[in-house]
Design an enzyme around this catalytic site. Sequence first.
Site: not given
Lengths: 759, 759
Positions: A510, A519
Site C-alpha cells: 500500500e 510516494e
Amino acid sequence: MDSSQSNQDPAPVWYVGHHHSRRSSPFSDASLDAARRVDYDMLTIPITTPAFQAKVAGMIADYLDLQEQGASADELPVPIVPALTPADTELAPLECITQYIAVTSSWIDLASADPVIANVSRQVFSLEVAYAAFCGVQNIMIPGPAVEGRVLTSRLAQYARCILEALRSGPYMQFHILLPMTPSPIFAQTPGLNLSQFAKLPNHADAEDYVSSSDAWSTWETWNLIRTVCSYNTRLSVALGLPKQLPSPAIQSRWFSEPLRLLLIHETSFITNKHSQPVLHKGYRHLLTRYMRLKTAPWILLWDVGPVQKDPSADDPTSTSQTWPLPSDLAKPKSVRLDPNPHLSYMRYLQRNQPPLPALLRFGAGYQDYLQAPLQPLADNLESITYEVFEKDPVKYDWYERAVHAALTDWAKLRKPTSSLTRPGAVVIAVVGAGRGPLVTRALLAAEATGVPVEMWAVEKNPNAYVHLQRRNADTWSSSVTVIKSDMRSWRGPLSPDGKLGKVDILISELLGSFADNELSPECLDGVQHVLAPAGISIPASYTAHLTPLATPRIYADILGKGRDDATAFEVPYVVMLHAYDFLSVPAADDTDRFLQPDVQTAWKFEHPVPRDVIKQAALRRGGSAAGGGGGVSGGDGANEHNARFAALRFAARERGVCHGLGGYFETVLYGDVELSTNPVTMEGKSADMISWFPIFFPVKTPITFPDNSELLVSIWRHTDDRKVWYEWMIETFTKVGGRMVKINTSELHSSIKNGCLM
Amino acid sequence: MDSSQSNQDPAPVWYVGHHHSRRSSPFSDASLDAARRVDYDMLTIPITTPAFQAKVAGMIADYLDLQEQGASADELPVPIVPALTPADTELAPLECITQYIAVTSSWIDLASADPVIANVSRQVFSLEVAYAAFCGVQNIMIPGPAVEGRVLTSRLAQYARCILEALRSGPYMQFHILLPMTPSPIFAQTPGLNLSQFAKLPNHADAEDYVSSSDAWSTWETWNLIRTVCSYNTRLSVALGLPKQLPSPAIQSRWFSEPLRLLLIHETSFITNKHSQPVLHKGYRHLLTRYMRLKTAPWILLWDVGPVQKDPSADDPTSTSQTWPLPSDLAKPKSVRLDPNPHLSYMRYLQRNQPPLPALLRFGAGYQDYLQAPLQPLADNLESITYEVFEKDPVKYDWYERAVHAALTDWAKLRKPTSSLTRPGAVVIAVVGAGRGPLVTRALLAAEATGVPVEMWAVEKNPNAYVHLQRRNADTWSSSVTVIKSDMRSWRGPLSPDGKLGKVDILISELLGSFADNELSPECLDGVQHVLAPAGISIPASYTAHLTPLATPRIYADILGKGRDDATAFEVPYVVMLHAYDFLSVPAADDTDRFLQPDVQTAWKFEHPVPRDVIKQAALRRGGSAAGGGGGVSGGDGANEHNARFAALRFAARERGVCHGLGGYFETVLYGDVELSTNPVTMEGKSADMISWFPIFFPVKTPITFPDNSELLVSIWRHTDDRKVWYEWMIETFTKVGGRMVKINTSELHSSIKNGCLM
C-alpha cells in the site's frame, strides 16, 4: 439552538442578520438588543446619514452651477468634502459595534468616468472607511461598482484601486464587496440621489466600453478583477446578493469557490407557502445547504424583510426605521402565536433541519483547503498515529481483503504452482511496507475464508513499526507470520530454515499517494520485484494518475502567503482536502440543469510486475555503462527512466474562468475488478466513502484567465534521476476565434525538482 | 575591412559564416583556415555523422521488428542509444572549435507524440549537447520543432522542455534555435531519414492539434513558447532562417525585437543581377540593414551556397563536401577575376556600403536597452557631466530660444505691463533650476534678438552649480543676471535693492523627465508659482505624457535577472533607450506594405500656471485642515492631490503578440507653436534629432500573451501623498469573439510606491 434535532452531531449555528437598503434602526446598544431579542445576530448600519448625502450633493450642485456660469472645468478646483460632523454619522465607538456591519454609501460612484464625480466619490469613500476603522468596525460592506446595472469596463480598475487603498487604511477590518450572483434588477435600483447622475461622460465612453449587464457572468468577472488588483488579500471577501431566480449550476458553483462571507437574501426571493408564511423554493434551500457547509460558513443577511415604519425623526421623507416586534402574546405556545418575524423564523427552521454532513466532510472537518506537503514515507519513518488514521478507513482494507480473496481463489482455481519451500502447496504472500500490519490481518482473513494455505511474510523498514509487528504476530497472528526488518528494495526474499532463498507468489503493498505514484510506489515495487515468482502477482496490479483544472481562490491566496517566505511555494504539489473550489472543465449541460461531472483525464499508468526486459535494461544502465554519454535524459544514469512519464491533456472549458492549478487523483486496480478511486467521477462507483486520501493539487504561480469556449492544454511530467522523482507542469490556453483555436496564454513551467521525492 | 568607404565612422564588421544542410567540410583546423582564406568567419558542423544516424535508425528498425513479431510495446524496453564512438562524430576539442557552430541532428523529433521516438530523440539530443559541451563548443544550433512543416501543438512544450534541459547540461554554450521567420518550404525539407517517419501517432492527435503551417505567425508563436518555458534564459537565442519571400513588416518587426544571434540566408533567396552575380532584392537589403544594427549584431550564415562536391569518402551517396576555391588568378586585378564565392563577396559588398547610422543611434551607442533608474534631480544634486551631456542636445536649447523669442515678441506686441521694480519696462525673466545656465544664455540671446529689455534672474538649489553660475555671470553674461541660491519652492521672488518684493513675468524651467512629470515638474512649478505675475507665463506652458504597449523580450530578460535580488524590479519604471522592441498597437496596414506608426496615446496633461483657485485650495489642505478626515485619497493631507492623475487607455492590437510593458514618452508646448516631443509619432515633426531624453518603460511582471484582434486596456495612475509621487499601472486584455470583446487576461497592479520620486 434547538435540541430537538434528529442527527447526532449538533447542527451548526447560522449567523443571521438584517440589512435595510436605506436606513435601519438607530445605531445603539438598545437597537441591537432589540434585534437580538427576536434572534437576529447582527445588523447593518450605513456609515453616514442622509444629511451627509444632501451636503455632498449640494457641493456638487454648487460646483456644476459655477461651470454653467462659465467657469472652465480646468480652473475650478474639485470640491473638497469636509470632515464629518456628528450630524453626518450615527456611528460611534460603542461596544455593540462588533455586531454591526458598517455599510459605505451606495450613492457614490467610484467607477465614474467623470474625474470630478470619481474624485468626490473617493473622498466620501475614504472618509467613511477611515471613520469606520476609527470606531472599531470589524466588518464593512461596500456596494459593488454597478451604476444602474452598468459599469464602464475601462473604469473597473479604478474602482478596484479604491478597494486596495481601503484595505490599507482599515488594516483590521474585513471588507465585503456587495455583488449580485448575476446582474439583477434589485441591484440596479438606485433609490434617491446618485452622484453618477451628475457625471459628464467623456467621448471615449462608447458602447463597447460597457460591461454588458445581460451577461450572467459579468459580476463574477468584476469580482475577479477586484481581487486580482488586491492580490487576493484575505481580508477581502464577497457579500453575495442572491437573486430571485437562481442562475445556472455553473455560476452557483463558481461563487461557491470564492470567499463568501455574507449572503444577502432579499425579501423578493421569498415565496409564500400555503400557510401564507414566507419560504424559499427548493433550489434556494439546496444552495443554502451547499454554501453553509463552507469551512467558514457565511453569515446570512435578510434584506429589506419585515415590518418597516416611516421614520418620523428623519428629514428625508423616504427614510424609514426598523422596529423589531416581539410576538404579541408570549404566553401562548409558539405554534399558535402570530409570528411577527416570519422570514427570520424560517431561516432558523432551515438551520435546525439541515441534512447530515457526508462522511468525508465529517471525517475531514477542519482539513478543508488545508495544504499539506505530501508524505515521504520512503525518506521518513511514519509515526503510529499516522498509520492509525489510515487504518480507520471504512473501505480501503475491506477492498484489499476482497482483492486477496479473489487472487487466492483464482490461484487455487488455476492450480498455479506455488513457491513455498517450507509448506508445500502454500501460496507465499509478502506484505511489503507492512506498517502496523493491517494488510497482514486482511490477507490472513482472506486466506482463512478461501481455505487456501498461505505462507505469510511481512517486510517493514521502519524500526518502530517493526516492534509493533512482532508484538502483533505473537498476540494476534499466532506467530504465523515471518516479520522481516528491511527496506523492501534490499530484501533478498523468503529464506527457508535450511538457508534456501524462495520466491513470493503474491506481493501486497500500500504505497500509493494522492497522485498514485507520488510516494514512489513504482520505484519501491521495482526494487522488490526480484523476489516475485515468474507467475507471481502484485496487489495492486496497476494504478493511474488523473488530473483536472480547477479554480481554487482560497488555496491560491494561501500559497501566495507562503510564497512571501518561500520561493518554491508554487513549485510543489500539495495534498489537500479540496473544498472551496470549482471544476473548470465540465461537459456541456443538458437541459436538466443538473450539476455535471467534470472532465478528469488520465495522465499515465503504472503496471506491476514490470516486464522482465525493462527491469533488466534498468539494471544494465545503473552506473552509466549502457546508455550513451552515461546519461539519463533528466540527469543521472537513466536506470529509473522507465518510470518517467509525460502527458499532454486537452481540457475543454465551456464557461469562462480563472485557473489556479490542477486537481490530482488516482485510481488503482488492486486485483481483477477490485478497484480504489479518488477520482471524483468514479470514486462513488469504485470505492465510495473511502477517506484515506485527499486529492493532490498542482498550483500555478500566475492565475490563468480564459474566456468561454476555451481549451486548457496541460503538459505534465514525472521526471527522475538517480536520487529522486519530481513533477513539472504547465498550462497553455486556447480559445475558439472564427472556428480556429488560437493561443491566449502560457503559464510558466513549474517544477518540484527542489522538493523532489527522495528514492 | 575596406578603407574606401565614404562615411567617417568605420563601417561595422559583419561576421559571415557558411552552413550546409547535410555535411560541410571536415572538422579540422585546415578546413577552417581554408574557409577563412576566402573570408568566411565561421563554419557550421554537424555534431554526429551519417554513420551515427544509420546506427540509430537500425536500432529503431530492430525495435519495430520485434513489435511486428508480436512483442507488446509495454513489454519492450525503449532502445538505448549507446555512447558515441569515434565513427559517430568528427568533433574534437581542437582550438578551432570556437569558430565552429555545432549543429544538432535534424533527423530526430523531440516533439514526437510517439513516446518511443520522442525518447530516442531525446537520447540522441542529450548525447550531442553533452559531447559538444565537452569539446568546448561555444555556439550550438538546434533545428526547431518542425516535422515536415507541421508540429503537434500539444507537444511543443515537450520540445521546449528538452531545450531547458540542454541549457542546464551545457552551461557555457549559447543555444540558437533554428526557426524560419515564417513557415517555409525550405524548412519542411527533411533530406534522407527522419525518425518521425517511424512514429505511431496516438489517437488523440487529431487535426485540431496541429499548428497550421499556413499561419505566418506560427514560428514566432513556437519561439514564444520555447523561451517562456526556458524563462527567457539569456543563453537562448534565435537562428532565424530568412525565407525567399519576406513576410509582412509586422512579422519582420516582431523578429527584430527577439534575441537574433544568427541569420541564415539560403541560396534560393539570392536573385541574379545583370552581371549574372547573386544579389539580394531591396526588401532583403533593408531588412539586413535593420537587423545588423541590433546592439549585438547577428552573425550571418550563408546556407547551401557555393560549389559543392560529392564527398567520395562518405558512405552515404547523398553526402557532400564543401571546398573553398580561391580566385584562379590571384595576380589579376580583383575586378576582372572570376569570383568563385560570389555570395560571400556580395555580403562583404553590402557590409561596406551600409548607410550611415541615424543621429540617435550614434549618440546612444552602447545605451541600447540599457536600463537606468530615472533621475531624481529634486532629491539629488546632479554632477557637471550630467548637465554637460544634456547641454549637447542639438535641438532642445534652440527650441527654448525660439520659445523665449516668441514670448518676448508677443509680450511687446500686446504691450503687457511688466513687473520690473528696478528697470521700468523690462520683462522680468527667471530661470528656475538654472543648472549651469544654458537657458539663461538662450533667454539673453532671445532678448537681444527681439530688442525687448529684460531683467534676468537665475535660481538654482545645487550649491555646486551655483558656483558655476556666478562665474559665468561674471565671465559671459556681463553680470547682468541675478543668481540666487535657493530651492525654487522657497524663493520669495525678485527682491529690489530697496527691499521690495517683485514678480516674475516669464518663468523658464527645464524640469521634464522622460514621462513629462516624472521628475516632479508639476510640484516644483506649483511651489514657485507664487512669484509669477498675474499675466505671467510659464515656459513650458504645458506637457503631456504618452504611452504605447510594447514587446521587449531583451529588457524583460534583464529585469527578470534584476528581480532575483530585488523584489521591486518590476515595480519601477526605467529610463531606457528602447532598441530591440516591437510596437504592439499599430493601425491596420494599407496595401503599401509600409512600416506603420504605432498608436501612442495621451495619458494626461499638466498646464502652467495652475489656476489660482486650485493653488489656493491646495494651500488650504496643507496640514489637513480642509479635507474631511484630514486626508488625501492616497494618504497624506491631500495638498498635492490636484497633481494626481488617472488614465484608462484602450489600444487595438491587430496582430498577436506578447506584451512586456509600456513605452512612455512626452510632448511639451514650450510656448505657442514651439514644441518638443519624444513621442515616436510626432518627434520627427516637432523636434527631430533631439537626444536629451530616452523613453521611459513601465514593465509588467508576467508577460501578457494575446491573439490577433485584441484590445489592451491600460490603467495608469500618478499618485501622490505629502512626500512623494509614484505611478501604478496594469494591463487588461480582451479579444473579439463572435463580435464581442471578451476578457482574456489581467496583469497584476504594479506600483512604484517603494521607489517613489521624493518631493
